[in-house]
Design an enzyme around this catalytic site. Sequence first.
Site, short mmCIF file in Angstrom:
data_model
loop_
_atom_site.label_atom_id
_atom_site.label_comp_id
_atom_site.label_asym_id
_atom_site.label_seq_id
_atom_site.Cartn_x
_atom_site.Cartn_y
_atom_site.Cartn_z
N TRP A 90 -0.67 15.64 12.50
CA TRP A 90 -1.70 14.62 12.70
C TRP A 90 -1.13 13.23 12.98
O TRP A 90 -1.84 12.33 13.38
CB TRP A 90 -2.57 14.53 11.43
CG TRP A 90 -1.75 14.19 10.21
CD1 TRP A 90 -1.37 12.95 9.80
CD2 TRP A 90 -1.19 15.09 9.25
NE1 TRP A 90 -0.61 13.02 8.65
CE2 TRP A 90 -0.49 14.32 8.30
CE3 TRP A 90 -1.22 16.49 9.10
CZ2 TRP A 90 0.17 14.90 7.22
CZ3 TRP A 90 -0.56 17.06 8.02
CH2 TRP A 90 0.13 16.26 7.10
N HIS A 91 0.18 13.06 12.77
CA HIS A 91 0.81 11.75 12.84
C HIS A 91 1.41 11.52 14.23
O HIS A 91 2.32 12.23 14.67
CB HIS A 91 1.92 11.65 11.78
CG HIS A 91 2.62 10.33 11.74
ND1 HIS A 91 2.41 9.41 10.74
CD2 HIS A 91 3.53 9.77 12.56
CE1 HIS A 91 3.16 8.35 10.95
NE2 HIS A 91 3.86 8.55 12.07
N ASP A 142 -2.70 8.29 11.95
CA ASP A 142 -2.99 9.67 11.54
C ASP A 142 -4.35 10.03 12.10
O ASP A 142 -5.31 9.27 11.97
CB ASP A 142 -2.99 9.81 10.02
CG ASP A 142 -1.61 9.62 9.41
OD1 ASP A 142 -0.62 9.77 10.15
OD2 ASP A 142 -1.53 9.30 8.21
N GLU A 185 4.06 16.85 10.17
CA GLU A 185 2.78 16.17 10.16
C GLU A 185 2.15 16.24 11.56
O GLU A 185 2.36 15.36 12.40
CB GLU A 185 2.93 14.70 9.74
CG GLU A 185 3.39 14.53 8.30
CD GLU A 185 3.38 13.08 7.84
OE1 GLU A 185 3.02 12.19 8.66
OE2 GLU A 185 3.71 12.82 6.68
N GLU A 205 0.83 -1.21 0.00
CA GLU A 205 0.00 0.00 0.00
C GLU A 205 0.87 1.25 0.00
O GLU A 205 0.54 2.24 -0.68
CB GLU A 205 -0.92 -0.01 1.22
CG GLU A 205 -2.02 -1.06 1.15
CD GLU A 205 -2.80 -1.17 2.44
OE1 GLU A 205 -4.00 -1.51 2.38
OE2 GLU A 205 -2.21 -0.92 3.52
N GLN A 206 1.96 1.21 0.72
CA GLN A 206 2.88 2.35 0.74
C GLN A 206 3.54 2.52 -0.63
O GLN A 206 3.77 3.64 -1.08
CB GLN A 206 3.94 2.17 1.83
CG GLN A 206 4.89 3.36 1.99
CD GLN A 206 4.17 4.60 2.53
OE1 GLN A 206 3.17 4.48 3.23
NE2 GLN A 206 4.67 5.77 2.18
N SER A 212 7.79 3.62 5.97
CA SER A 212 6.63 4.26 6.60
C SER A 212 6.40 3.68 8.00
O SER A 212 6.40 2.47 8.19
CB SER A 212 5.38 4.05 5.77
OG SER A 212 4.23 4.46 6.49
N HIS A 227 3.68 3.62 9.48
CA HIS A 227 2.37 2.96 9.52
C HIS A 227 2.52 1.45 9.36
O HIS A 227 1.69 0.68 9.85
CB HIS A 227 1.47 3.52 8.42
CG HIS A 227 0.98 4.90 8.72
ND1 HIS A 227 0.06 5.17 9.71
CD2 HIS A 227 1.30 6.10 8.16
CE1 HIS A 227 -0.18 6.47 9.75
NE2 HIS A 227 0.57 7.07 8.82
#
Length: 387
Positions: free
Chosen positions: A353-354, A308, A351, A272-273, A299, A301
Site C-alpha cells: 500500500w506504500h 499509504d 507494504e 507522530e512517528q 519514516s 512519510h
Amino acid sequence: MFQRNKYIFSYEKKRQAAAKKRVLTVILIVFAVIVALIAALALYNSTIHIDLAQNRNIQVNTEASAKDFIEGIGNGRLVEDVPIDTSTVGKKDVTVKIKVGEEIRDYTFNVNVIDNQAPSITVSSEHWNVLEGTPLEYMSNAEATDNSGEEINVTVEGEYNPNVTGEQTLTLTATDSSGNTSQQNIAINVIEITSDMGDMTFLTNKGNNAEIKDGVLYVDGIIVVNKTFGLPENYGSGLEAPAIEAMRKMFAAASSEGLYLDTVTEYRSYNEQADLFEYWSVVAREGEDTMSTVKPGHSEHQTGLAIDVNSTSTSFADSAEGVWLASNCQKYGFIMRYPKDKVEVTGCAWEPWHVRYVGTELAEKLYNGGNWITLEEYFGLPSEYLD
C-alpha cells in the site's frame, strides 16, 4: 707565281669551307638546343608539378583534406579538394584532379595517419568519499575516451578495502591499441557511517553523487530515507506539492477505470512517528505482533513524498486496486517502495500500500517491467540501523 696563287686560293677555299662547317655546326647545335628547350617546355607543361608538405603525418580521426598538404601547384590548379579518410592508422593514398592546360589529370600522393595521443581518463573527481563497508564499483565513475574512437578499458592498480576507514590511493590506467597509455591517480576516503556524520558529499557504490545537507541525504537530487539515513526532527510540514498533484492524477486515472483509491496516511511528523514507534514497540513486547514500524526520523512519510493507499493490510496486494497501483503508479512518478521480495534490501516489511513519489523518469526505471528495483539497489546504499 702561278703556283703560289693557286696554293693561296686552295687554302682560302678550305678555310671558307671549314668556317661554313663551323657555322653549320653552331646552327645545328643552336637548333638542337632550341628543339630540346621546346621539348623540355612541352614536357614540363605536360607534367604535374606539385609542392607537397614535408610533414604529411596526421592524427587519426582528424578532419583533413588534400589541400591541407598541397603547398603549391606549378603549372595547373586543383579542380576539386577531396577529404582524407583518417578513421584508421596507416598510409593513405590521396588522389586529386589537377587541371593542366585544358586537360584534367589524376595526381596521387600519400599521407600517414598516426596515433600518438594517449587516451583521456575522465572521473568526476580525483578525490572520492565513500561509506565504510560499501564495495566500490570503480568503473561506474571513470571512463576513458581516445581519439581513435575505439573502446578503451580502464584498469585499476592498487587495493581498495571498504572496511578500512581513511584514505586509500588507486591508479587508473588506460591504453589504446597503438600503445599510448595514460594514468590517473584517485584518492578514496573511506568514511565511517555514523548517525551524526554532518554535511558531506560521497559516492555510492553505483557511482551516484550523494550529499548529506542539513541532515538530509540526497542522491542525484532524490531524497533517500531508510534505516541508515534519517531526517532531522524538524524536517517536513506536510505532503509536498509535486506528490499531491501526481496523486490526484493517479487517483483520477484509477477512477476512470472504475477503481477507488484514497489515502490512509500522507505526511507524518517526527513526533507522530515517535508515538507510533512506541506503540508498536509495546505491542511487540507483549508478543502480539512483530516490530515492523521504523524509528522516528526514518519514516518516508516525514519527507512529504509518501502515501499509504486504501489499506495497511497485505491483502490489499490482491485487490483490483492493489494490482492496478502496483502496475501503474510509476506512470505518475510513484514507486512501490517496499516490494515483497526485497525485505532484506530495504530492511522494511512488505507494504503493497506504500508508494513514494520520485518523479516519472526515475519511477519508470525502478518499475523494471514490474520487477521493482529499490532505491537501495539503484543507488547502492545500505539500510540498517546504526545503533
